[in-house]
Design an enzyme around this catalytic site. Structure first.
Site, PDB file in Angstrom:
ATOM      1  N   CYS A 100     -18.446 -12.587  50.449  1.00  0.00           N
ATOM      2  CA  CYS A 100     -19.752 -11.919  50.443  1.00  0.00           C
ATOM      3  C   CYS A 100     -20.032 -11.185  51.759  1.00  0.00           C
ATOM      4  O   CYS A 100     -20.760 -10.198  51.766  1.00  0.00           O
ATOM      5  CB  CYS A 100     -20.863 -12.919  50.157  1.00  0.00           C
ATOM      6  SG  CYS A 100     -20.871 -14.295  51.319  1.00  0.00           S
TER       7      CYS A 100
ATOM      8  N   GLU B 178     -28.827 -16.703  47.723  1.00  0.00           N
ATOM      9  CA  GLU B 178     -27.753 -16.228  48.610  1.00  0.00           C
ATOM     10  C   GLU B 178     -27.037 -15.115  47.855  1.00  0.00           C
ATOM     11  O   GLU B 178     -26.194 -15.389  47.008  1.00  0.00           O
ATOM     12  CB  GLU B 178     -26.796 -17.382  48.943  1.00  0.00           C
ATOM     13  CG  GLU B 178     -27.444 -18.534  49.707  1.00  0.00           C
ATOM     14  CD  GLU B 178     -27.649 -18.230  51.181  1.00  0.00           C
ATOM     15  OE1 GLU B 178     -27.009 -17.290  51.705  1.00  0.00           O
ATOM     16  OE2 GLU B 178     -28.474 -18.918  51.821  1.00  0.00           O
TER      17      GLU B 178
HETATM   18  P1  NAD Z   1     -20.638 -15.481  39.028  1.00  0.00           P
HETATM   19  O1  NAD Z   1     -20.316 -14.497  37.988  1.00  0.00           O
HETATM   20  O2  NAD Z   1     -19.825 -16.720  39.130  1.00  0.00           O
HETATM   21  O3  NAD Z   1     -22.186 -15.864  38.843  1.00  0.00           O
HETATM   22  C1  NAD Z   1     -22.818 -16.806  39.680  1.00  0.00           C
HETATM   23  C2  NAD Z   1     -23.417 -17.918  38.835  1.00  0.00           C
HETATM   24  O4  NAD Z   1     -24.437 -17.373  38.011  1.00  0.00           O
HETATM   25  C3  NAD Z   1     -22.408 -18.604  37.928  1.00  0.00           C
HETATM   26  O5  NAD Z   1     -22.551 -19.994  38.056  1.00  0.00           O
HETATM   27  C4  NAD Z   1     -22.764 -18.075  36.563  1.00  0.00           C
HETATM   28  O6  NAD Z   1     -22.490 -19.003  35.530  1.00  0.00           O
HETATM   29  C5  NAD Z   1     -24.238 -17.815  36.656  1.00  0.00           C
HETATM   30  N1  NAD Z   1     -24.695 -16.752  35.762  1.00  0.00           N
HETATM   31  C6  NAD Z   1     -24.045 -15.607  35.468  1.00  0.00           C
HETATM   32  N2  NAD Z   1     -24.790 -14.854  34.629  1.00  0.00           N
HETATM   33  C7  NAD Z   1     -25.932 -15.535  34.386  1.00  0.00           C
HETATM   34  C8  NAD Z   1     -27.111 -15.281  33.609  1.00  0.00           C
HETATM   35  N3  NAD Z   1     -27.259 -14.168  32.911  1.00  0.00           N
HETATM   36  N4  NAD Z   1     -28.091 -16.211  33.604  1.00  0.00           N
HETATM   37  C9  NAD Z   1     -27.952 -17.347  34.319  1.00  0.00           C
HETATM   38  N5  NAD Z   1     -26.863 -17.635  35.080  1.00  0.00           N
HETATM   39  C10 NAD Z   1     -25.864 -16.752  35.109  1.00  0.00           C
HETATM   40  O7  NAD Z   1     -20.595 -14.855  40.481  1.00  0.00           O
HETATM   41  P2  NAD Z   1     -20.957 -13.369  40.946  1.00  0.00           P
HETATM   42  O8  NAD Z   1     -22.392 -13.128  40.769  1.00  0.00           O
HETATM   43  O9  NAD Z   1     -19.978 -12.382  40.428  1.00  0.00           O
HETATM   44  O10 NAD Z   1     -20.668 -13.584  42.510  1.00  0.00           O
HETATM   45  C11 NAD Z   1     -20.375 -12.500  43.331  1.00  0.00           C
HETATM   46  C12 NAD Z   1     -21.640 -12.052  44.054  1.00  0.00           C
HETATM   47  O11 NAD Z   1     -22.145 -13.142  44.806  1.00  0.00           O
HETATM   48  C13 NAD Z   1     -21.398 -10.945  45.046  1.00  0.00           C
HETATM   49  O12 NAD Z   1     -22.469 -10.050  45.008  1.00  0.00           O
HETATM   50  C14 NAD Z   1     -21.381 -11.668  46.373  1.00  0.00           C
HETATM   51  O13 NAD Z   1     -21.735 -10.874  47.475  1.00  0.00           O
HETATM   52  C15 NAD Z   1     -22.376 -12.748  46.144  1.00  0.00           C
HETATM   53  N6  NAD Z   1     -22.117 -13.888  47.005  1.00  0.00           N
HETATM   54  C16 NAD Z   1     -23.032 -14.194  47.949  1.00  0.00           C
HETATM   55  C17 NAD Z   1     -22.782 -15.235  48.817  1.00  0.00           C
HETATM   56  C18 NAD Z   1     -23.754 -15.604  49.880  1.00  0.00           C
HETATM   57  O14 NAD Z   1     -23.573 -16.652  50.489  1.00  0.00           O
HETATM   58  N7  NAD Z   1     -24.792 -14.830  50.136  1.00  0.00           N
HETATM   59  C19 NAD Z   1     -21.600 -15.964  48.702  1.00  0.00           C
HETATM   60  C20 NAD Z   1     -20.708 -15.628  47.711  1.00  0.00           C
HETATM   61  C21 NAD Z   1     -20.956 -14.587  46.859  1.00  0.00           C
END
Ligand code: NAD
Length: 466
Positions: A254, A220
C-alpha cells in the site's frame, strides 16, 4: 500459482450471528479484561506463528509466490514483533493515567477500557500482517475480535482458519472466511469497532454499514504514493531505495512508491540507475528468481498489465498471464491524465515523470488526493522541510521508502481518502481502547457555592471569574 476465484474457503453465513453473540456474551462476562488473559492470547499468537511459520510461508508462496524472506519478515516477523512489544508494554499501557487540573475537585485520571467486540477485515497483499497486527492491539486492549481474512489469498486464509481456534480463545476470537456475502453478513451485526484495511470503495461500504450502529471505524486505505527526487541526490542509493520499496511483493504494497517525480536534470541518470538496480536485485530474468513475487490473481494481473501501455517502456514490460507475472517495469513519458497516473497502480510498474523543480513536484502532489505515504529524496534540509510543510500525506519517509512503517512508535495510517485512524505499537492499543475520563471526589466537605439558590453574590463571583 492459484486462481480459485470461486473456490475460496467460506464460513457458513448462518453461523455468523451466533458467533458474534457468543463473543459478546464472553466480553460482557468480563472474560477478556484480565491482563493475564490478554498476555496469554498474545503469547499464543506468537506461538501459532512460531509453530506453523513454515506452513504459513508455503501458503503465502502458493497465493503470491511471496519470497521467503519477505514472508518471514513482513508478515510473520512483523506480527511477532508487534505482539512481543505489546507484551512488554501491556502493564504500562493499561495503567490509569493520572492527569492534573482542578485538584480542588478531586483526582482526575484517564482509564483505558476495552471497546467490546471488534471486527477486523483485511486484504490480500500482506494477509498475515494485516490481519494479526490489528489483532495484537485488539487483544492487548482486552477486546473480543472477529477476524475476516481476504478470500483473494485462499491458501493463507485456510491455514490461519485452521490454526486460530487451536491457539486463541474460541470464546473470544473467531475467524470467518469468505468474500462479499460473508463480509456483508458480518457488517449486518453490531460491533464496537470496525478495523478495515483495503480499497476505498469497500471502505465506503464498511463505513455506511458502521454508521447504522454508530460504530467507530478505522479505515486503512490506499492511494498513489509519490516519490520526489531532487537534483542533488546520490542517484545509486536513491535508485536502490526506490526499487526496493517498489518491487518487493511485486509492487503490491500500500505504501510502495506509485510514481516518481524527478528533477529533469537527473531523470536520465535515475532511469539508468533504476534499470541497473533491477538487474542487481533480480538478475537478467526476474521470472526465474525466487526473490520476486507474482500478481495475486488473473484479474489484478490484467488490471496492472493494462497500465504498461500508458508510457514508453524503458525496462521490463514483459508479462505472462499463465504465471500472473509482470516484470519490474519502468515507464517514461507517461501522461498525467493516463490511467497509470489516475489509478493506484498496486503492481510492479513505475512511471517516472520529469519536473522542472521541487515547487512543481509539490504542486503536482497538491493537485491530487492526499496519499498514504510520500517520499522525498534530497540532501538539502530546506527542500525536505519545504516538502514536509507543503504536502499532506499519511506518513513521510525522507531519503527512503517503506521504513517509516517499521517503527511502531510512529502511528501508521492515512489522511483524507487514504484513510482514517492509525495503529502500530501503542497506537494500536489506543485505537482499540476507550479513554474513559474519571474524576474521583471524596464524600467529605461540600462547599455550597455551586448549588442553588444562587443569589446575587454567587452570580457576581461567577461573572467575575468567568
Ligand atoms: P481485498 O479485495 O482483499 O478486499 C479487502 C477486504 O474487503 C476483504 O476481506 C474482502 O473480502 C472484503 N470485501 C471485498 N469486497 C467487499 C464488499 N463489497 N463488501 C464487503 N466486504 C468486501 O483487498 P483490496 O481492497 O484489493 O486491497 C488492496 C487495497 O488495499 C489497495 O488500495 C491498497 O492500497 C489498500 N491497502 C491499504 C493498506 C493500509 O495499511 N493502508 C494496506 C494494504 C492494502
Amino acid at each position: 500459482m492459484s486462481e480459485p476465484a470461486s473456490t475460496f474457503p467460506q464460513t457458513d453465513v448462518e453461523l455468523i450471528p451466533d458467533t458474534v453473540a457468543r463473543l459478546r456474551a464472553s466480553f460482557d462476562a468480563g472474560r477478556t479484561r484480565p491482563l493475564e488473559w490478554r498476555r496469554e492470547q498474545l503469547e499464543r499468537l506468537i506461538a501459532l506463528l512460531g509453530d506453523h511459520g513454515s506452513e504459513i510461508v508455503e501458503a503465502l508462496q502458493a497465493d503470491l509466490k511471496k519470497p521467503e524472506l519477505e514472508a518471514w519478515g513482513a508478515d510473520i516477523g512483523a506480527v511477532r514483533s508487534e505482539a512481543r512489544a505489546a507484551l512488554k508494554k501491556l502493564k504500562r499501557w493499561t495503567r490509569p493515567e493520572r492527569v492534573g487540573g482542578m485538584p480542588f475537585l478531586g483526582r482526575s485520571s484517564i482509564v483505558r477500557e476495552p471497546l467490546g467486540v471488534v471486527l477486523i477485515i483485511s486484504p490480500w497483499n500482506y494477509p498475515v500482517q494485516l490481519l494479526f497486527c490489528p489483532l495484537v492491539g485488539a487483544l492487548a486492549a482486552g477486546n473480543a475480535a472477529v477476524l475476516k481474512p481476504s478470500e483473494v489469498t485462499p491458501h493463507t486464509s485456510a491455514v490461519l482458519a485452521r490454526h486460530v481456534p487451536d491457539y486463541l480463545d474460541t470464546e473470544a476470537v473467531a475467524l470467518i472466511e469468505g468474500a462479499v456475502d460473508e463480509t456483508t453478513a458480518l457488517l449486518a451485526e453490531r460491533f464496537d469497532h470496525i478495523f478495515y484495511t483495503g480499497n476505498g470503495s469497500v471502505g465506503r461500504v464498511v463505513m455506511e454499514a458502521a454508521a447504522k450502529n454508530l460504530t467507530p471505524v478505522t479505515l486503512e486505505l490506499g492511494g498513489k504514493t509519490p516519490c520526489i527526487v531532487d537534483d542533488d541526490v546520490d542517484v545509486e542509493i536513491t535508485a536502490r531505495r526506490i526499487a526496493w520499496g517498489k518491487f518487493m511483493n511485486a509492487g503490491q504494497t500500500c505504501i510502495a512508491p506509485d510514481y516518481v517525480l524527478v528533477h529533469e536534470d537527473r531523470e536520465e541518470e535515475l532511469v539508468a540507475a533504476l534499470d541497473r538496480t533491477i538487474h542487481d536485485f533480480y538478475g537478467d530474468d526476474p521470472k526465474a528468481t525466487p526473490d520476486y513475487a507474482r500478481i495475486v490473481n488473473g484479474r489484478h494481473h490484467q488490471r496492472v498489465a493494462r497500465l504498461i501501455k500508458d508510457g514508453d517502456v524503458v525496462a521490463g514490460g514483459q508479462t505472462d498471464e499463465t504465471q500472473n507475472y509482470i516484470a519490474p517495469t519502468l515507464l517514461r513519458n507517461v501522461s498525467p491524465d493516463s490511467d497509470a497516473m489516475r489509478e493506484e497502480i498496486f503492481g510492479p510498474v513505475l512511471p517516472i515523470l520529469k519536473v522542472k523543480d521541487i515547487a512543481e513536484a509539490i504542486r503536482f502532489v497538491g493537485e491530487r488526493e492526499k496519499p498514504l505515504a510520500l517520499y522525498i529524496f534530497s540532501n538539502d534540509e530546506r527542500v525536505q522541510q519545504d516538502v514536509l510543510d507543503r504536502t499532506s500525506s499519511g506518513g513521510v519517509c525522507v531519503n527512503g521508502t517503506i521504513l517509516h512503517l517499521a517503527n511502531s512508535k510512529l502511528p501508521f495510517g492515512g489522511v483524507g481518502p487514504a484513510g482514517m485512524g492509525a495503529y502500530h505499537g501503542r497506537h494500536s492499543f489506543e485505537t482499540f481502547s476507550h479513554r474513559k475520563s474519571v474524576l474521583r471526589r471524596k464524600l467529605k466537605r461540600d462547599p455550597k457555592f455551586m448549588y442553588p439558590p444562587y443569589g446575587s453574590f454567587k452570580t457576581r463571583m461567577a461573572k467575575r471569574f468567568s
